[in-house]
Design an enzyme around this catalytic site. Structure first.
Site, PDB file in Angstrom:
ATOM      1  N   GLY A  63       0.819  -1.211   0.000  1.00 53.49           N
ATOM      2  CA  GLY A  63       0.000   0.000   0.000  1.00 53.49           C
ATOM      3  C   GLY A  63       0.847   1.252   0.000  1.00 53.49           C
ATOM      4  N   GLN A  64       0.291   2.272  -0.610  1.00 52.10           N
ATOM      5  CA  GLN A  64       0.948   3.572  -0.634  1.00 52.10           C
ATOM      6  C   GLN A  64      -0.134   4.616  -0.457  1.00 52.10           C
ATOM      7  OE1 GLN A  64       4.506   4.839  -1.458  1.00 52.10           O
ATOM      8  NE2 GLN A  64       3.300   6.369  -0.351  1.00 52.10           N
ATOM      9  N   GLY A  65      -0.345   5.007   0.760  1.00 56.30           N
ATOM     10  CA  GLY A  65      -1.375   6.015   1.000  1.00 56.30           C
ATOM     11  C   GLY A  65      -0.752   7.395   0.975  1.00 56.30           C
ATOM     12  N   PHE A  67      -0.230   9.064   3.443  1.00 59.12           N
ATOM     13  CA  PHE A  67       0.636   9.209   4.610  1.00 59.12           C
ATOM     14  C   PHE A  67       1.659   8.113   4.778  1.00 59.12           C
ATOM     15  CE2 PHE A  67      -2.193  12.394   6.835  1.00 59.12           C
ATOM     16  CZ  PHE A  67      -1.305  13.413   6.518  1.00 59.12           C
ATOM     17  N   GLY A  68       2.044   7.479   3.689  1.00 60.36           N
ATOM     18  CA  GLY A  68       3.154   6.539   3.844  1.00 60.36           C
ATOM     19  C   GLY A  68       2.880   5.167   3.301  1.00 60.36           C
ATOM     20  N   GLU A  69       3.895   4.341   3.464  1.00 63.16           N
ATOM     21  CA  GLU A  69       3.854   3.029   2.826  1.00 63.16           C
ATOM     22  C   GLU A  69       3.358   1.956   3.787  1.00 63.16           C
ATOM     23  OE1 GLU A  69       8.084   3.487   2.310  1.00 63.16           O
ATOM     24  OE2 GLU A  69       7.827   3.077   0.171  1.00 63.16           O
ATOM     25  N   VAL A  70       2.765   0.901   3.220  1.00 66.37           N
ATOM     26  CA  VAL A  70       2.355  -0.249   4.021  1.00 66.37           C
ATOM     27  C   VAL A  70       3.026  -1.493   3.439  1.00 66.37           C
ATOM     28  CG1 VAL A  70       0.410  -1.614   4.862  1.00 66.37           C
ATOM     29  CG2 VAL A  70       0.139   0.847   4.560  1.00 66.37           C
ATOM     30  N   LYS A  85       2.636  -0.323   8.822  1.00 65.32           N
ATOM     31  CA  LYS A  85       2.341   0.989   8.226  1.00 65.32           C
ATOM     32  C   LYS A  85       3.328   2.008   8.769  1.00 65.32           C
ATOM     33  CE  LYS A  85      -1.535   4.276   8.006  1.00 65.32           C
ATOM     34  NZ  LYS A  85      -3.004   4.378   8.038  1.00 65.32           N
ATOM     35  N   ASP A 186     -13.104   8.392   6.775  1.00 62.67           N
ATOM     36  CA  ASP A 186     -12.447   8.067   5.498  1.00 62.67           C
ATOM     37  C   ASP A 186     -12.952   6.727   4.972  1.00 62.67           C
ATOM     38  OD1 ASP A 186     -10.879   8.530   3.301  1.00 62.67           O
ATOM     39  OD2 ASP A 186      -8.962   8.078   4.282  1.00 62.67           O
TER      40      ASP A 186
HETATM   41  N1  LIG Z   1      -3.722  -4.846   8.263  1.00 65.07           N
HETATM   42  C1  LIG Z   1      -3.598  -4.808   6.944  1.00 65.07           C
HETATM   43  N2  LIG Z   1      -3.551  -5.961   6.235  1.00 65.07           N
HETATM   44  C2  LIG Z   1      -3.421  -5.909   4.895  1.00 65.07           C
HETATM   45  N3  LIG Z   1      -3.346  -4.792   4.176  1.00 65.07           N
HETATM   46  C3  LIG Z   1      -3.390  -3.621   4.811  1.00 65.07           C
HETATM   47  C4  LIG Z   1      -3.521  -3.559   6.222  1.00 65.07           C
HETATM   48  N4  LIG Z   1      -3.558  -2.260   6.577  1.00 65.07           N
HETATM   49  C5  LIG Z   1      -3.458  -1.553   5.427  1.00 65.07           C
HETATM   50  N5  LIG Z   1      -3.353  -2.356   4.365  1.00 65.07           N
HETATM   51  C6  LIG Z   1      -3.232  -1.971   2.949  1.00 65.07           C
HETATM   52  O1  LIG Z   1      -2.523  -0.752   2.846  1.00 65.07           O
HETATM   53  C7  LIG Z   1      -3.370   0.256   2.285  1.00 65.07           C
HETATM   54  C8  LIG Z   1      -3.049   1.585   2.937  1.00 65.07           C
HETATM   55  O2  LIG Z   1      -3.243   1.485   4.340  1.00 65.07           O
HETATM   56  P1  LIG Z   1      -4.091   2.555   5.135  1.00 65.07           P
HETATM   57  O3  LIG Z   1      -4.140   2.165   6.567  1.00 65.07           O
HETATM   58  O4  LIG Z   1      -5.381   2.737   4.424  1.00 65.07           O
HETATM   59  O5  LIG Z   1      -3.171   3.831   5.020  1.00 65.07           O
HETATM   60  P2  LIG Z   1      -3.271   5.192   4.228  1.00 65.07           P
HETATM   61  O6  LIG Z   1      -3.545   6.175   5.287  1.00 65.07           O
HETATM   62  O7  LIG Z   1      -1.921   5.313   3.660  1.00 65.07           O
HETATM   63  O8  LIG Z   1      -4.379   5.077   3.209  1.00 65.07           O
HETATM   64  C9  LIG Z   1      -4.790  -0.235   2.497  1.00 65.07           C
HETATM   65  O9  LIG Z   1      -5.666   0.300   1.510  1.00 65.07           O
HETATM   66  C10 LIG Z   1      -4.606  -1.726   2.349  1.00 65.07           C
HETATM   67  O10 LIG Z   1      -4.570  -2.087   0.982  1.00 65.07           O
HETATM   68 MG   LIG Z   2      -6.280   4.254   3.357  1.00 64.44          MG
END
Ligand SMILES: Nc1ncnc2c1ncn2[C@@H]1O[C@H](COP(=O)(O)OP(=O)(O)O)[C@@H](O)[C@H]1O
Ligand SMILES: [Mg+2]
Length: 411
Positions: A63-65, A67-70, A85, A186
């Site tokens: 993930g790449q929101g 506010f940062g990478e996941v 995250k 959100d």
């Molecule tokens: N616990 C998790 N398990 C699997 N994927 C996750 C999890 N948390 C976040 N992600 C993935 O990462 C993405 C971004 O995380 P998120 O918490 O929504 O942060 P942001 O604030 O960057 O949007 C999510 O849309 C999802 O695809």
């Molecule tokens: Mg998100």
């Protein structure tokens, strides 16, 4: 108090003690310590309640929101998968970002099957390579999919019973957080996670806040620019700052419709266009359907399209087909937040209590060989419905310059 709550409280008090220690530490007080000694002190310091991130091994970026990478990662001790995250610390002059603290605090409060579980906070060790700045991560139980990823995969087909199961869990999660006086702010398909056994988890509390009890009857003045534009409810588009749980219910309605349309139903590119799309679907904004509408801050600033009939049922029926589902959607997508159905009543709706009943997702999901995340999916295709809306929007509103100042999240 949960273990996590304990950890954070102890860790913040320990960091207070630590800063006191720093002042009284002969080597650390100015005049004594060389820069090298100071940096060695930082890199050797072991935060007692914040383990090192090295206990996890990164597997893939998922993930790449804003506010940062996941990352997907594996725990080295028990091989369990987690999601990490990263806390964005850039532009931080004042230490740990308050926005991340708020997200952590709220996640510590919320413990429910349908809310993502925060395991702990970890950090990298400060050293020369990272200029003595630790990176912090929020560590969550790993979920195999997010709903946006699943909906953009054409091989994923939800039966009516499975859609009911998704919506029931989503509303259960919302009921729980609203009962705990938290607004998510959100709601969108990418922030809804689903495990391989079909358990839904509301995620991304980066914009969430506690509902305040207004003082002496004074209206609240929450920040207005929240919720991703396509899921943003009409009251926010009109500048409301005294909003409440209905903002999340609108998002739930948009997500529910998307279970059939497979892409977001109102994809405006400016706030004005988003408002126009709402009017085209839900009917014109009038004080008849929404008394007090004219008191909202942007009522006179935005162009409110006139003479639109409400067409929620008519527009959605070709996709949704099921009568009870159309009826529930009609109650979620109500312009006036006071009339919009709440999570409790939505859960009592016939939709969840007539055949086919909500059905387990495990079997359907077990056919998938890969995780489905929005980040990994190809750009989402717009569907016919969206084309129709946009066509109309283009015809009916004078195109305004793109709102370049628009940001997903503004505090
Ligand atoms: N616990 C998790 N398990 C699997 N994927 C996750 C999890 N948390 C976040 N992600 C993935 O990462 C993405 C971004 O995380 P998120 O918490 O929504 O942060 P942001 O604030 O960057 O949007 C999510 O849309 C999802 O695809
Ligand atoms: Mg998100």
């Amino acid at each position: 108090m949960s273990q996590n709550q304990n950890q954070i409280q102890s860790s913040s008090s320990s960091s207070r003690q630590e800063s006191q220690q720093q002042v009284s530490h002969p080597q650390m007080s100015s005049g004594y310590a060389t820069i090298e000694q100071r940096l060695k002190y930082i890199s050797d310091y072991n935060f007692p309640y914040c383990d090192e991130s090295a206990k996890y091994e990164k597997v893939a970026k998922i993930g790449q929101g804003t506010f940062g990478e996941v990352f997907k990662a594996r725990s080295k001790s028990d091989n369990k998968f987690v999601a990490m995250k990263r806390v964005l610390m850039e532009n931080e002059k004042e230490g740990f970002p308050i926005t991340a603290l708020r997200e952590i605090r709220i996640l510590q409060l919320l413990k429910h099957e349908n809310v993502v579980n925060l395991i702990e906070i970890v950090r990298t060790k400060a050293n020369k390579n990272n200029k003595y700045k630790s990176i912090f991560y929020l560590v969550f139980d790993f979920c195999e999919h997010d709903l946006a990823g699943l909906l953009s995969n054409v091989n994923v087909k939800f039966s009516l019973g499975e859609i009911k199961k998704v919506m029931k869990q989503l509303l259960n999660g919302l009921y729980y957080i609203h009962s705990n006086k938290i607004l998510h702010r959100d709601m969108k398909a990418a922030n809804v996670l689903i495990t391989k056994t079909g358990i839904l988890k509301l995620a991304d509390f980066g914009l969430a806040r506690a509902i305040s009890i207004s003082k002496n009857g004074q209206p609240n003045r929450y920040t207005n620019r929240v919720v991703t534009l396509w899921y943003r409810p009409p009251e926010l588009l009109l500048g409301d700052r005294n909003y409440g749980p209905p903002v999340d219910m609108w998002g739930a309605g948009c997500i529910m419709a998307e279970m059939w349309t497979r892409s977001p139903i109102m994809q405006g590119s400016t706030e004005q266009q988003q408002l126009t799309l709402c009017a085209q679907l839900c009917g014109s904004f009038t004080t008849d359907v929404w008394p007090g509408l004219d008191k909202l801050e942007l009522y006179h600033k935005m162009e409110l399209p006139q003479n639109h009939k409400r067409k929620v049922k008519e527009r959605l029926r070709p996709y949704v087909k099921d009568q009870a589902a159309v009826d529930l959607l009609d109650q979620l997508l109500i312009l006036n937040p006071e009339k919009r159905i709440n999570a409790d009543d939505a859960l009592m709706h016939d939709f969840f209590w007539i055949d086919p009943m909500p059905a387990d997702l495990t079997k359907m999901l077990s056919q998938l060989t890969q995780s489905n995340f929005e980040f990994l999916a190809p750009p989402r295709r717009s569907n016919q419905m969206m084309h129709r809306y946009q066509q109309q929007a283009a015809n009916q509103i004078q195109q305004r310059p793109q709102d370049n100042s628009y940001q997903d999240r503004v505090y």
